[in-house]
Design a protein around this motif. Structure first.
Motif, short mmCIF file in Angstrom:
data_model
loop_
_atom_site.label_atom_id
_atom_site.label_comp_id
_atom_site.label_asym_id
_atom_site.label_seq_id
_atom_site.Cartn_x
_atom_site.Cartn_y
_atom_site.Cartn_z
N THR A 50 0.82 -1.21 0.00
CA THR A 50 0.00 0.00 0.00
C THR A 50 0.86 1.26 0.00
OG1 THR A 50 -0.23 -0.12 2.41
CG2 THR A 50 -2.00 -1.10 1.08
N ARG A 54 0.80 4.18 -2.64
CA ARG A 54 0.65 5.56 -2.18
C ARG A 54 1.68 6.48 -2.83
NH1 ARG A 54 2.93 6.90 3.48
NH2 ARG A 54 4.77 6.81 2.16
N GLU A 55 2.93 6.04 -2.90
CA GLU A 55 3.96 6.86 -3.51
C GLU A 55 3.67 7.11 -4.98
OE1 GLU A 55 6.18 8.60 -1.91
OE2 GLU A 55 5.40 7.71 -0.08
N GLY A 116 -6.84 4.69 -5.22
CA GLY A 116 -6.76 5.85 -4.33
C GLY A 116 -7.91 5.91 -3.33
N LEU A 119 -7.70 2.98 -0.78
CA LEU A 119 -6.74 3.22 0.29
C LEU A 119 -7.25 4.26 1.28
CD1 LEU A 119 -3.32 3.11 -1.59
CD2 LEU A 119 -4.45 1.31 -0.30
N GLN A 120 -7.93 5.29 0.77
CA GLN A 120 -8.50 6.30 1.67
C GLN A 120 -9.55 5.67 2.57
OE1 GLN A 120 -7.61 9.75 1.93
NE2 GLN A 120 -8.73 9.36 3.82
N TRP A 123 -7.83 3.70 5.21
CA TRP A 123 -7.26 4.63 6.19
C TRP A 123 -8.34 5.12 7.15
CZ3 TRP A 123 -2.54 6.62 7.54
CH2 TRP A 123 -2.56 7.73 8.38
#
Length: 130
Positions: A50, A54-55, A116, A119-120, A123
């Motif tokens: 992940t 993210r990068e 994206g 992953l949000q 989070w």
């Protein structure tokens, strides 16, 4: 209009499970490789995966060295493995340009960019944990 997870019983007469789509794949009794959730989890499997995504979401394309510099605690072996896995999953595109030395860059595919919001959401869910 009702949310797509709150709908009439499906053709098999079963009501959809709360929070799950009205899709026969949501009613399985054992994990299956074609389950959309399993597909997503398989693409993101492995520690550091992940963070690599993210990068790349932050501003791709990146060379291997640039990614390694952005994740200094990640070993070369693991970074190579994660990039190869993400490429095989259709999340990352590896491009080699000719020249001396040859340059290899990594960027997210359109499908990879769709991670994206995933992953949000992960989070947000983790941040709200008791």
């Amino acid at each position: 209009m009702a949310h797509r997870t709150v709908s009439k019983p499906g053709p098999d007469g079963c009501a959809p499970l709360p929070g799950l789509p009205d899709d026969p794949r949501a009613r399985v009794t054992a994990p299956r490789p074609d389950c959309p959730v399993e597909v997503a989890l398989a693409a993101l499997r492995g520690r550091w995966t992940t963070l690599v995504v993210r990068e790349l979401l932050a501003g791709d394309p990146y060379t291997y060295s640039e990614l390694a510099a952005r994740l200094p605690e990640l070993s070369d072996k693991v970074l190579s493995d994660r990039l190869a896995h993400l490429a095989a999953a259709g999340v990352v595109l590896r491009t080699r340009t000719r020249g001396r030395p040859a340059t290899v860059t990594y960027r997210l595919t359109a499908r990879g960019r769709e991670l994206g919001p995933v992953l949000q959401a992960l989070w947000d869910w983790g941040a709200a944990a008791p």
